[in-house]
Scaffold this active site. Structure first.
Site, mmCIF file in Angstrom:
data_model
loop_
_atom_site.group_PDB
_atom_site.id
_atom_site.type_symbol
_atom_site.label_atom_id
_atom_site.label_comp_id
_atom_site.label_asym_id
_atom_site.label_seq_id
_atom_site.Cartn_x
_atom_site.Cartn_y
_atom_site.Cartn_z
ATOM 1 N N HIS A 15 -1.309 14.315 3.380
ATOM 2 C CA HIS A 15 -2.355 13.547 4.053
ATOM 3 C C HIS A 15 -2.614 14.123 5.446
ATOM 4 O O HIS A 15 -1.685 14.421 6.191
ATOM 5 C CB HIS A 15 -1.883 12.088 4.159
ATOM 6 C CG HIS A 15 -2.881 11.142 4.720
ATOM 7 N ND1 HIS A 15 -2.584 10.257 5.727
ATOM 8 C CD2 HIS A 15 -4.191 10.932 4.414
ATOM 9 C CE1 HIS A 15 -3.657 9.528 6.000
ATOM 10 N NE2 HIS A 15 -4.643 9.924 5.224
ATOM 11 N N HIS A 57 -9.825 12.996 12.403
ATOM 12 C CA HIS A 57 -9.886 11.690 11.728
ATOM 13 C C HIS A 57 -10.716 10.660 12.473
ATOM 14 O O HIS A 57 -11.606 10.026 11.916
ATOM 15 C CB HIS A 57 -8.472 11.142 11.517
ATOM 16 C CG HIS A 57 -8.454 9.798 10.860
ATOM 17 N ND1 HIS A 57 -8.545 8.623 11.576
ATOM 18 C CD2 HIS A 57 -8.393 9.445 9.563
ATOM 19 C CE1 HIS A 57 -8.528 7.603 10.724
ATOM 20 N NE2 HIS A 57 -8.428 8.074 9.506
HETATM 21 O O1 G3P Z 1 -8.699 10.078 1.844
HETATM 22 C C1 G3P Z 1 -7.867 8.992 1.827
HETATM 23 C C2 G3P Z 1 -7.378 8.532 3.175
HETATM 24 O O2 G3P Z 1 -7.265 9.612 4.051
HETATM 25 C C3 G3P Z 1 -8.267 7.476 3.758
HETATM 26 O O3 G3P Z 1 -7.753 6.967 4.940
HETATM 27 O O4 G3P Z 1 -8.062 6.631 7.338
HETATM 28 O O5 G3P Z 1 -6.335 8.209 6.547
HETATM 29 O O6 G3P Z 1 -8.723 8.806 6.363
HETATM 30 P P1 G3P Z 1 -7.728 7.699 6.351
HETATM 31 MG MG MG Z 2 -8.686 10.666 5.279
#
Ligand code: G3P
Ligand code: MG
Length: 261
Positions: A15, A57
Site C-alpha cells: 500500500h 495521497h
Molecule cells: O486503493 C485503496 C486504498 O489506497 C484506498 O485508501 O486512503 O489509502 O488511498 P487510501
Molecule cells: Mg490509495
C-alpha cells in the site's frame, strides 16, 4: 463487464508503495518493498496546478512533505523541490514527490505492477481521470492492446486504474479505453453489479472492515474481481481470502509478504 476470470495480477500489494516501512508514495518506498520481494504496489495520483500527475495521497502537502497548501494549487516545479522523506525519518531526507511518469518508468524497469488510484480534487475530477489514464497509457503504450480493459484480454504487466470517483473512472475510460478499471467503495453497494457495468469496471475494491462473507460471495458470484484495502492482520487476510477475495493491499509488508497468497 461481468467475467468470472481468475485474477491476473499479484494478490498482495504494498500500500502506498512500501506500506508503513518507508515514506509513502516515494521511490524509496517502492525500493523498500522491492527489496522485500514485492513486485506489486498501490499508489495514489493527483494533478498539480499545471496538470502534471504526481504520486501523493493527501489533497494537501503538509503531512508528507515540507510544503504547504493544496497539490492542485501548486506547480509541478514547486512540488519537485519539496522533501517528501524527512517527515518519515531523517535518512529519507531529499526524497521527492515522484511524477507518475517517472514512477511508471521506474516500476517498469523493476518489473513492478501498479494498482493506480486516481484521487479526486474539487475542480479536477474529470480532468484527473483523463490525464492520469492518458499518462498511464503512454507509459505502457508498447504493451497495450485494443480491448485490454476487458478481463479476458488484460495485459498482466499494465496497471489497473482504481478510483472512488465515478466521474474520474468514466473520464479514464474515455482517455485510455484499453486500461482496466476498478471501482473503490467504502462498502459493497446494493447495486454494485449495475454500477460496475455502467462504469465498465472489472473489479470492486472495498474496505475490508465492512466486508462480510455474504457480500464477498455476492461480488464473486456476479463475476467480478474483489480487492480489499488495507489489510494489516495476517489472520484477517487469511479469512477474506477464504471468502474469495482476489487481492489486497497492506501497510504491513513485513507481516503479509509478497508470497502470502
Ligand atoms: O486503493 C485503496 C486504498 O489506497 C484506498 O485508501 O486512503 O489509502 O488511498 P487510501
Ligand atoms: Mg490509495
Amino acid at each position: 463487464m461481468s467475467h468470472h476470470r481468475p485474477w491476473p495480477w499479484p494478490r498482495i500489494q504494498a500500500h502506498r508503495g512500501g506500506g508503513a516501512l518507508a515514506p509513502e508514495n516515494t521511490l524509496a518506498a517502492i525500493r523498500r518493498g522491492c527489496a522485500m520481494g514485492f513486485r506489486a504496489i498501490e499508489i495514489d495520483a493527483r494533478l498539480t496546478s499545471d496538470e502534471v500527475p504526481v504520486v501523493i495521497h493527501d489533497r494537501t502537502l503538509e503531512r508528507t512533505t515540507d510544503g504547504k497548501g493544496a497539490v492542485a494549487q501548486t506547480t509541478s516545479a514547486a512540488i519537485a523541490r519539496l522533501d517528501a522523506g524527512s517527515w518519515f525519518a531523517p535518512e529519507y531526507r531529499g526524497e521527492h514527490v515522484p511524477t507518475l511518469a517517472g514512477t511508471i518508468a521506474f516500476c517498469r524497469s523493476q518489473g513492478i505492477w501498479i494498482n493506480l488510484e486516481i484521487k479526486r480534487a474539487a475542480g479536477q475530477i474529470a480532468r484527473i481521470g483523463e490525464v492520469v489514464a492518458r499518462t498511464a497509457a503512454q507509459g505502457y503504450g508498447d504493451l497495450l492492446r485494443p480491448g485490454g480493459d476487458r478481463a479476458e484480454s488484460v495485459v498482466a504487466q499494465a496497471p489497473l486504474l482504481s478510483s472512488f470517483g465515478r466521474e474520474a473512472l468514466l473520464a479514464a475510460r474515455q482517455a485510455a479505453p484499453d486500461l482496466p478499471r476498478g471501482l473503490l467503495v467504502d462498502d459493497v453497494p446494493e447495486n454494485f453489479a449495475a454500477e460496475l457495468d455502467q462504469l465498465g469496471c472489472v473489479s470492486l475494491h472495498t474496505d475490508h472492515e465492512t466486508l462480510t462473507r455474504d457480500k464477498a460471495r455476492a461480488v464473486k458470484d456476479a463475476g467480478y474481481w474483489l480487492f480489499c484495502y488495507t489489510v494489516d492482520d495476517p489472520a484477517r487476510a487469511r479469512e477474506i481470502f477464504a471468502w474469495g477475495v482476489d487481492a489486497l493491499c497492506t501497510d504491513r509488508i513485513d507481516l503479509i509478504g509478497a508470497g502470502f497468497a
